[in-house]
Design a protein around this motif. Structure first.
Motif, PDB file in Angstrom:
ATOM      1  N   ARG A  58     -15.700   1.024  15.570  1.00 30.37           N
ATOM      2  CA  ARG A  58     -14.737   2.085  15.819  1.00 30.37           C
ATOM      3  C   ARG A  58     -15.062   3.296  14.955  1.00 30.37           C
TER       4      ARG A  58
ATOM      5  N   GLY B  76      -1.251   9.145   0.771  1.00 32.60           N
ATOM      6  CA  GLY B  76      -2.664   9.264   0.448  1.00 32.60           C
ATOM      7  C   GLY B  76      -2.876   9.402  -1.044  1.00 32.60           C
TER       8      GLY B  76
ATOM      9  N   GLN C  46       0.738   0.959  12.405  1.00 32.50           N
ATOM     10  CA  GLN C  46       0.774   1.631  11.100  1.00 32.50           C
ATOM     11  C   GLN C  46       0.061   2.968  11.167  1.00 32.50           C
TER      12      GLN C  46
ATOM     13  N   SER D 190      -4.280   7.338   4.070  1.00 32.20           N
ATOM     14  CA  SER D 190      -3.544   8.193   4.980  1.00 32.20           C
ATOM     15  C   SER D 190      -3.726   7.723   6.420  1.00 32.20           C
ATOM     16  N   VAL D 191      -4.942   7.334   6.774  1.00 33.71           N
ATOM     17  CA  VAL D 191      -5.176   6.803   8.122  1.00 33.71           C
ATOM     18  C   VAL D 191      -4.330   5.550   8.345  1.00 33.71           C
ATOM     19  N   MET D 192      -4.175   4.745   7.283  1.00 33.67           N
ATOM     20  CA  MET D 192      -3.414   3.503   7.423  1.00 33.67           C
ATOM     21  C   MET D 192      -1.907   3.744   7.386  1.00 33.67           C
ATOM     22  N   GLY D 193      -1.513   5.033   7.335  1.00 34.98           N
ATOM     23  CA  GLY D 193      -0.091   5.342   7.438  1.00 34.98           C
ATOM     24  C   GLY D 193       0.693   5.164   6.160  1.00 34.98           C
ATOM     25  N   VAL D 194       0.042   5.285   5.016  1.00 37.53           N
ATOM     26  CA  VAL D 194       0.794   5.299   3.768  1.00 37.53           C
ATOM     27  C   VAL D 194       0.485   6.587   3.017  1.00 37.53           C
TER      28      VAL D 194
ATOM     29  N   TYR E  13       3.713  14.329   2.320  1.00 35.80           N
ATOM     30  CA  TYR E  13       2.858  15.261   3.045  1.00 35.80           C
ATOM     31  C   TYR E  13       3.560  16.610   3.225  1.00 35.80           C
TER      32      TYR E  13
ATOM     33  N   ARG F 292      -7.296  11.060  13.889  1.00 37.45           N
ATOM     34  CA  ARG F 292      -6.102  11.086  13.045  1.00 37.45           C
ATOM     35  C   ARG F 292      -6.013  12.454  12.398  1.00 37.45           C
TER      36      ARG F 292
ATOM     37  N   LEU G 281     -11.235   1.092   5.054  1.00 34.74           N
ATOM     38  CA  LEU G 281     -10.117   1.041   5.976  1.00 34.74           C
ATOM     39  C   LEU G 281      -9.789  -0.404   6.328  1.00 34.74           C
ATOM     40  N   TRP G 282      -8.524  -0.780   6.223  1.00 32.15           N
ATOM     41  CA  TRP G 282      -8.088  -2.139   6.524  1.00 32.15           C
ATOM     42  C   TRP G 282      -8.972  -3.170   5.833  1.00 32.15           C
TER      43      TRP G 282
ATOM     44  N   ARG H  29     -11.995  -3.289   5.359  1.00 33.97           N
ATOM     45  CA  ARG H  29     -13.265  -3.566   6.022  1.00 33.97           C
ATOM     46  C   ARG H  29     -14.276  -2.530   5.574  1.00 33.97           C
TER      47      ARG H  29
ATOM     48  N   ARG I 220     -10.895   7.008  17.483  1.00 36.58           N
ATOM     49  CA  ARG I 220      -9.527   7.457  17.193  1.00 36.58           C
ATOM     50  C   ARG I 220      -9.546   8.745  16.390  1.00 36.58           C
TER      51      ARG I 220
ATOM     52  N   TYR J   3     -13.717   7.134  13.569  1.00 35.31           N
ATOM     53  CA  TYR J   3     -12.515   7.936  13.360  1.00 35.31           C
ATOM     54  C   TYR J   3     -12.919   9.355  13.010  1.00 35.31           C
TER      55      TYR J   3
END
Ligand SMILES: Cc1cc2nc3c(=O)[nH]c(=O)nc-3n(C[C@H](O)[C@H](O)[C@H](O)COP(=O)(O)O)c2cc1C
Ligand code: SF4
Ligand code: FES
Lengths: 568, 197
Positions: free
Chosen positions: A258, A326, B44, A320-324, B87, A303, A340-341, A343, A301, A260
């Motif tokens: 994937r 940064g 998420q 930030s990509v993981m939604g928390v 943000y 973002r 990321l995740w 990985r 993807r 990004y």
């Protein structure tokens, strides 16, 4: 904003042969455009020219010339000083660029009555008394490789891009080259990270490819939150397919499933054009399952950032990509091991990735022939301040700043005198006139306290008080600190406080010593790159302009204290 | 002052401009319906994008909208507020009828944006992110660059860019916006001097 619509007429290409046929078609269409019997009118539309009325010009061209000519929406070409511009190719003649002009001028220009607005003939010999654009000082010394499609192709047209060579590198790594060979080319090219760090991409890719945990990801860092750069945004607006191709090549070569692209949220046009590029590439099957029948699956993807400078730091970007929030983390483990995740994740700057397609197509050796010993290739540069011309340029590594400022940007604007130039965004110190003859590459400016960084230079003249400027830079870092670690969270406000004391005329010479001591703590103890360099601009200002600081200690720089302001 | 405007913004806009918006939960749900996900990780990843979408649409994210986003993406409203406050682009209060950006990027700084920021604070008593008392204009000072540095210092009012702007011009611009009269054309403001070749 979530979904961009792909062009309706595109269909999925199933095999290598399908793609080759599609490319031939695109090339024929391109040839017909430029050699055919219709007049071609191209309008340069980018975020800088929109602000000056380019959309009005485009609307007028469509309304008034739509029947007489092919009207195209191309991107800006980096030359802000001639915006808004249009380019007209009349049958049998090379394309002529006119600007700056307004919607009202369009018809007269089209009818050939306003040759006084002509800037030059693109890519060709002079025509009548109109000079060649390549001879204009702004373009003469540039070496446009990654920006060569700027102002030439329609960024929303995948066919234009393919006709001009997009996805040739991707095609090569899919069908003609092994991953090892591709990485060998990138390593031989010795292309170094354009995000500021200068880390060799080949080495990063090699570790990425060797990582055994799956799935793996590739993230393109297009956040660009520094207060003085817009090269990545410009590249997105001009040639989104080049960036996408770079990311896809990285995915194939490193075995990532994937890709990004993390784009700064403030750049609506860049985001819109990139979304369109991804939608079209997906539609014809360059992204997705079983790409052109090779068995490769790559998802994509996009973002977008939320206006926090720190999210440009690679680990913060991944959070930030993981939604928390940064906020950077301590390393190791490095992102190529655990990103990321959790990985393996290969993160590169936009400009770094944009260099990859040409390296794959032309070979690493070709690329290594450009630039200097330690820094290969070209660099996008932005110079701002009271200059004669403005814009984004691409020059070979190793050009002196004097040549860049005086020749390409035309020197200082009338009535302005050069005082200094702030380098490396908010991460390095200023330079003075005596430093301008150093050839610029990643390593050369360190000795005098400067930095190439992401290629943004801000020139200031006598109207700028350097103590105030140092405060501005320090306050930026204070505001953008993510507050995770103490030295940065508390140290930067302390520096601003000391500077304000000096500015209000209540300082003493001891304060300059205190600045040095506090800075040392911040630099040595901070967790991430922001804190580790936050005081550097201030220290550089003190080093290069000591008399200004001494003067400020005696007399201050302000008559009244300002009201508190967060972003000030 | 060089007056540079984007397309379609040249006509006088009825006063007050309708930048101010209340959040309609139904519209939020409609916006969110595009955010589909296959697994927990993808959900998420979508939180920020979803909030950006809401923020862009209404100019701010209301507590109710935050709740809807949290429910849609299987997370808590606390987490959502953690993001909204981190943000800088998110607003948790409605914007004024007009929205003004004052560019405070480095190019604008060296060309004098500090004076504009001081004018905003001193002359109008507004701080970064605040809205005038009559709810007409909200102002945001942007640290990043608006990408038109050749016009520095730059101010963006709704969809129009202005530059180079002096403190006096900012005052008149704000006064006109507060008065709800955005018919810049009536004063014959032209595109003014342009950067030379
Ligand atoms: C505070 C901070 C901000 C950064 N901002 C950016 C940025 O906006 N864009 C970028 O590409 N890299 C940025 N970086 C560098 C990244 O951490 C990372 O080194 C880079 O994206 C790696 O790509 P490259 O090797 O191609 O340069 C930043 C680093 C720090 C410490
Ligand atoms: S140095 Fe500053 S920005 Fe970096 S982690 Fe620490 S507080 Fe955050
Ligand atoms: S810094 Fe203000 S527009 Fe670039």
């Amino acid at each position: 904003m979530v979904h961009a619509r792909p062009s309706e007429h595109l269909t999925r290409l199933e095999t290598q042969a399908d793609y080759v046929a599609f490319r031939a078609q695109a090339q024929a269409r391109w040839k017909d455009l430029w050699e055919g019997s219709r007049t071609v009118v191209s309008v340069g539309v980018g975020s800088s020219s929109i602000a000056k009325g380019a959309l009005d010009v485009l609307d007028t061209c469509r309304a008034e010339l739509g029947n007489a000519a092919v009207v195209r929406e191309v991107s800006g070409n980096g030359a802000f000083w001639m915006e808004p511009w249009i380019e007209i190719r009349r049958p049998g003649e090379p394309p002529v660029v006119y600007g700056p002009l307004q919607a009202a001028d369009v018809t007269a220009v089209f009818n050939g009555e306003r040759d006084d607005l002509a800037v030059g003939v693109r890519n060709s010999e002079p025509l009548r008394n109109i000079p060649s654009l390549n001879e204009h000082p702004f373009f003469r010394d540039q070496l446009q490789i990654i920006s060569r499609n700027a102002g030439v192709i329609e960024p929303d047209s995948i066919e234009d891009a393919i006709a001009r060579g997009a996805y040739d590198g991707y095609f090569k790594v899919l069908f003609e080259m092994s991953a090892e060979e591709a990485i060998a080319e990138v390593t031989a090219a010795n292309v170094r990270g354009r995000g500021g760090g200068g880390f060799p991409a080949g080495i990063k890719w090699e570790s990425g490819r060797k990582a055994r945990v799956t799935p793996k990801f590739v993230v393109c860092n297009s956040h660009e939150g520094e207060p003085n750069v817009y090269k990545d945004r410009h590249l997105h607006e001009c040639d989104p397919h080049r960036i996408l191709e770079g990311i896809l090549i990285a995915c194939v070569v490193c075995g990532a499933e994937r890709g990004y692209n993390y784009i700064g949220g403030e750049y609506p046009l860049a985001i819109r054009r990139f979304r369109k590029a991804v939608a079209d590439a997906e539609r014809i099957g360059l992204i997705g399952k079983n790409i052109l029948g090779t068995g490769h699956d790559i998802a994509f993807r996009i973002r977008t950032g939320g206006g926090a400078y720190i999210c440009g730091e690679a680990s913060a970007m991944m959070f930030s990509v993981m939604g928390v929030r940064g906020q950077p983390r301590t390393k190791p483990p490095r992102s190529v091991e655990e990103g990321l995740w959790k990985r393996p994740t290969i993160a590169n700057n936009t400009e770094t990735l944009a260099n990859i397609p040409d390296i794959i197509v032309n070979g690493g050796e070709w690329y290594a022939g450009l630039g200097t010993e330690g820094s290969k290739g070209t660099k996008l540069m932005t110079v701002q301040g009271p200059l004669a011309r403005h814009g984004v340029v691409e020059v070979e590594m190793g050009m002196t700043l004097r040549k860049l400022f005086d020749d390409i940007y035309g020197g200082m604007a009338e009535g302005r005198t050069f005082k200094g130039v702030q380098t490396g965004g908010v991460s390095a110190g200023p330079l003075k006139d005596e430093h301008l003859d150093i050839p610029v590459d990643f390593d050369s400016l360190g000795d005098v306290g400067g930095m190439l960084g992401s290629g943004g230079w801000v020139i200031f003249d006598e109207s700028v008080n350097v103590v105030d400027f140092a405060r501005y830079l320090t306050a930026f870092n204070r505001y953008e600190s993510c507050s995770k670690c103490v030295p940065c969270r508390l140290g930067n406000p302390a520096l601003v406080e000391i500077l304000d004391r000096i500015r209000f005329g209540r300082g003493s010479m001891d304060d300059l010593t205190l600045i040095q001591r506090t800075s040392k703590h911040i630099i040595e103890l901070s967790l991430c790159g922001l804190g580790q360099v936050a005081p550097v601009p201030l220290i550089g200002m003190i080093e290069h302009f000591p008399e200004d600081f001494e003067h400020a200690v005696k007399y201050g720089t302000m008559t009244a204290p300002p009201l508190p302001l967060a972003a000030d | 002052m060089a007056h540079a405007e984007s397309a379609h913004a040249v006509l006088p806009v009825p006063a007050p401009f309708t930048g101010r918006q209340d959040v309609d939960p139904e519209v939020v749900r409609e916006l969110l319906s595009h955010f589909t996900f296959d697994d927990y990780e993808e959900a998420q990843e979508l939180i920020l994008s979803a909030l950006q979408e809401v923020n862009e649409h209404f100019g701010w994210v209301s507590p109710e909208a935050a709740q809807i986003v949290a429910e849609h993406l299987n997370t808590t409203v606390n987490r959502v507020f953690g993001l909204l406050t981190f943000y800088a682009d998110f607003r948790t209060e409605p914007r004024g009828h007009h929205h003004m950006l004052i560019c405070h990027g480095m190019a604008c700084y060296v060309m004098g944006s500090q004076a504009l920021v001081q004018e905003m604070q001193g002359g109008f008593g507004i701080d970064d992110g605040e809205t005038t008392a009559d709810e007409q204009v909200s102002i945001q000072v942007v640290n990043g660059c608006l990408g038109v540095c050749d016009l520095a210092p730059v101010v963006k009012l709704d969809d129009e860019y202005f530059g180079p702007v002096t403190a006096e011009e900012l005052t008149s611009l704000l006064n006109r916006a507060i008065g709800g009269q955005r018919a810049m054309r009536e004063k014959g403001v032209s595109n003014g001097p342009r950067p030379t070749k």
